[in-house]
Design a protein around this motif. Structure first.
Motif, PDB file in Angstrom:
ATOM      1  N   ASN A   5      -0.487 -10.827   8.889  1.00 16.30           N
ATOM      2  CA  ASN A   5      -0.220 -10.677   7.451  1.00 16.30           C
ATOM      3  C   ASN A   5      -0.631 -11.929   6.672  1.00 16.30           C
ATOM      4  O   ASN A   5      -1.229 -11.830   5.592  1.00 16.30           O
ATOM      5  N   VAL A  40       0.851  -1.190   0.000  1.00 18.01           N
ATOM      6  CA  VAL A  40       0.000   0.000   0.000  1.00 18.01           C
ATOM      7  C   VAL A  40       0.885   1.238   0.000  1.00 18.01           C
ATOM      8  O   VAL A  40       2.003   1.220   0.542  1.00 18.01           O
ATOM      9  N   THR A  70      -5.956   3.531   5.941  1.00 15.74           N
ATOM     10  CA  THR A  70      -4.966   3.062   4.970  1.00 15.74           C
ATOM     11  C   THR A  70      -3.909   2.215   5.658  1.00 15.74           C
ATOM     12  O   THR A  70      -3.403   1.242   5.097  1.00 15.74           O
ATOM     13  N   LEU A  71      -3.581   2.587   6.890  1.00 15.32           N
ATOM     14  CA  LEU A  71      -2.637   1.838   7.706  1.00 15.32           C
ATOM     15  C   LEU A  71      -3.297   1.512   9.043  1.00 15.32           C
ATOM     16  O   LEU A  71      -4.149   2.264   9.525  1.00 15.32           O
ATOM     17  N   LEU A 120      -9.572  -1.363   7.778  1.00 14.85           N
ATOM     18  CA  LEU A 120      -9.355  -1.041   6.366  1.00 14.85           C
ATOM     19  C   LEU A 120     -10.681  -0.720   5.679  1.00 14.85           C
ATOM     20  O   LEU A 120     -10.799   0.276   4.950  1.00 14.85           O
ATOM     21  N   LEU A 125      -4.861  -3.660  -2.334  1.00 12.27           N
ATOM     22  CA  LEU A 125      -5.480  -3.270  -1.065  1.00 12.27           C
ATOM     23  C   LEU A 125      -6.392  -2.059  -1.212  1.00 12.27           C
ATOM     24  O   LEU A 125      -7.367  -1.907  -0.469  1.00 12.27           O
ATOM     25  N   ARG A 126      -6.107  -1.215  -2.189  1.00 14.08           N
ATOM     26  CA  ARG A 126      -6.932  -0.025  -2.376  1.00 14.08           C
ATOM     27  C   ARG A 126      -8.377  -0.377  -2.704  1.00 14.08           C
ATOM     28  O   ARG A 126      -9.281   0.453  -2.528  1.00 14.08           O
ATOM     29  N   ILE A 152     -10.117  -0.390   0.908  1.00 14.39           N
ATOM     30  CA  ILE A 152      -9.990   0.713   1.865  1.00 14.39           C
ATOM     31  C   ILE A 152     -11.203   1.639   1.748  1.00 14.39           C
ATOM     32  O   ILE A 152     -11.480   2.185   0.683  1.00 14.39           O
ATOM     33  N   PRO A 187      -0.014  -3.184   5.377  1.00 13.37           N
ATOM     34  CA  PRO A 187      -0.663  -2.080   6.097  1.00 13.37           C
ATOM     35  C   PRO A 187      -0.519  -2.134   7.609  1.00 13.37           C
ATOM     36  O   PRO A 187      -0.826  -1.162   8.285  1.00 13.37           O
ATOM     37  N   VAL A 214      -4.718   6.525   9.987  1.00 17.19           N
ATOM     38  CA  VAL A 214      -4.020   5.394  10.589  1.00 17.19           C
ATOM     39  C   VAL A 214      -4.802   5.005  11.831  1.00 17.19           C
ATOM     40  O   VAL A 214      -4.981   5.826  12.744  1.00 17.19           O
ATOM     41  N   ALA A 224       1.049   5.272   1.039  1.00 15.18           N
ATOM     42  CA  ALA A 224       0.436   6.320   1.854  1.00 15.18           C
ATOM     43  C   ALA A 224       1.399   7.491   1.924  1.00 15.18           C
ATOM     44  O   ALA A 224       2.590   7.302   2.163  1.00 15.18           O
TER      45      ALA A 224
END
Length: 369
Positions: A340, A52, A320-321, A315, A355-356, A359, A62, A300, A54
């Motif tokens: 993970n 990701v 984003t994180l 998410l 990942l976007r 989100i 993330p 975050v 950012a």
């Protein structure tokens, strides 16, 4: 295995002593190149779907480690090797300080929580800068969290933060202004926008002047009223900050189950509460921020994050994180690797290759108006 060791050995140690043991072990790993590389090769996130971006920084995943564990940036490489996509070090102050008197950290095992009143104990910005300037043997994204030196009065807060920023911003992948710890007297007063604005402007000027323009974020408390959360979000947009970290520890105790045995004898009433009891409010603040700012700021999320379900939910809600810390104490050194691994499996199950795609999927712009 770790849970057995925790229940039979670590839980019998003073929490701060156990923490120092863990940090020392990780520092040894950080300076042992062969072992460090092997651990990184085995545990660090490698699924391209987890990557990701950012504020212009590329993250291998993330999920990162929140500030509070590596206070002096002494074991960044080892923590990264364990699988954390980023490490936020600190909180670091311009001047070295011992923090508050011990005991100042307490486990609430039944609640999967921690109470701390550490008081920004750290070796100071110059010492952290020396650690951060050393070459790294494994990739590591490092955020630097800065706070106010305790002895500095409110009138000198801006200069104090600026001094830290000048030392540390050039060495950070991102910089965080922490005005939300409950353990430095008067610190949370700086969250009032009339005080926060000048502080953030001054630090941003330093961050913007670094060779690569260091991204700047502000970390807020879960105890802010909703209207104040909105005000800080609006201020962050007005100033052109890169993001908001939500949330720090809470002074509230409403979410605690029945007190731990002998808890009150150890002074659990004061200090910042983290871990599972913070989960609901942290998520609520995240949703409110996303409704307020959309995707114009990087959000975050931290607070009560324990497993892949929590990371997934944050998410979807617009983070984003995502960061964690307290659960590391209860889950052990393979915690980030498992998160993970499970997140990779879930992404594949949902057909997600970027990942976007997820989100903010469940975010709504109707929460804060």
């Amino acid at each position: 295995m770790y849970r057995f060791v925790f229940s039979q050995v670590l839980s019998r140690l003073d929490p701060e002593d156990a923490h120092h043991m863990a940090v020392r072990a990780l520092r040894v790993l950080s300076v042992t190149p062969v072992v460090r590389r092997l651990v990184h090769r085995r545990l660090a996130p490698r699924d391209p779907a987890l990557r990701v971006q950012a504020f212009g920084v590329h993250f291998s995943g993330p999920f990162g480690l929140a500030a509070g564990f590596d206070k002096d940036a002494g074991c960044v490489e080892a923590v990264s090797a364990l699988g954390f996509g980023h490490v936020e070090v600190g909180t670091i102050t311009a001047h070295a300080q011992p923090g508050n008197a011990r005991p100042r950290m307490f486990r609430l095992v039944r609640n999967r929580a921690i109470i701390n009143r550490m008081g920004f104990n750290n070796a100071g910005a110059s010492a952290a800068a020396r650690s951060l300037a050393r070459p790294r043997g494994v990739p590591a994204i490092v955020g630097v969290n800065i706070g106010k030196t305790k002895v500095v009065p409110e009138s000198g807060a801006v200069a104090d933060y600026v001094a830290s920023a000048r030392e540390l911003a050039p060495l950070a992948d991102y910089l965080v202004v922490n005005v939300s710890s409950p353990n430095t007297p008067g610190l949370r007063d700086l969250q009032a926008v009339e005080l926060l604005g000048p502080l953030l402007r001054a630090v941003k000027e330093v961050a913007d002047a670094t060779p690569k323009r260091t991204p700047l974020l502000v970390k807020i408390a879960p105890d802010l009223a909703d209207a104040d959360v909105d005000a800080v979000a609006d201020l962050a947009l007005d100033l052109g900050l890169d993001g908001i970290i939500a949330t720090n520890t809470t002074i509230g105790r409403q979410a605690l189950a029945e007190a731990e045995p002998a808890g009150r004898d150890h002074g659990h009433e004061s200090g910042g509460l983290s871990g599972r009891p913070l989960k609901a409010r942290s998520l609520e603040v995240l949703r409110r921020l996303r409704a307020r700012v959309g995707d114009r700021l990087v959000l975050v999320s931290v607070g009560g994050v324990e497993d892949v379900d929590d990371v997934w939910e944050r998410l979807l809600a617009g983070a984003t994180l995502v960061q964690g810390y307290s659960a590391l104490i209860y889950e052990g050194p393979l915690w980030a690797y498992r998160v993970n691994r499970d997140l990779s499996r879930r992404l594949r199950r949902h057909g997600v290759v970027d990942l976007r795609q997820i989100i903010g999927r469940t975010a709504s712009r109707s929460t804060a108006t």
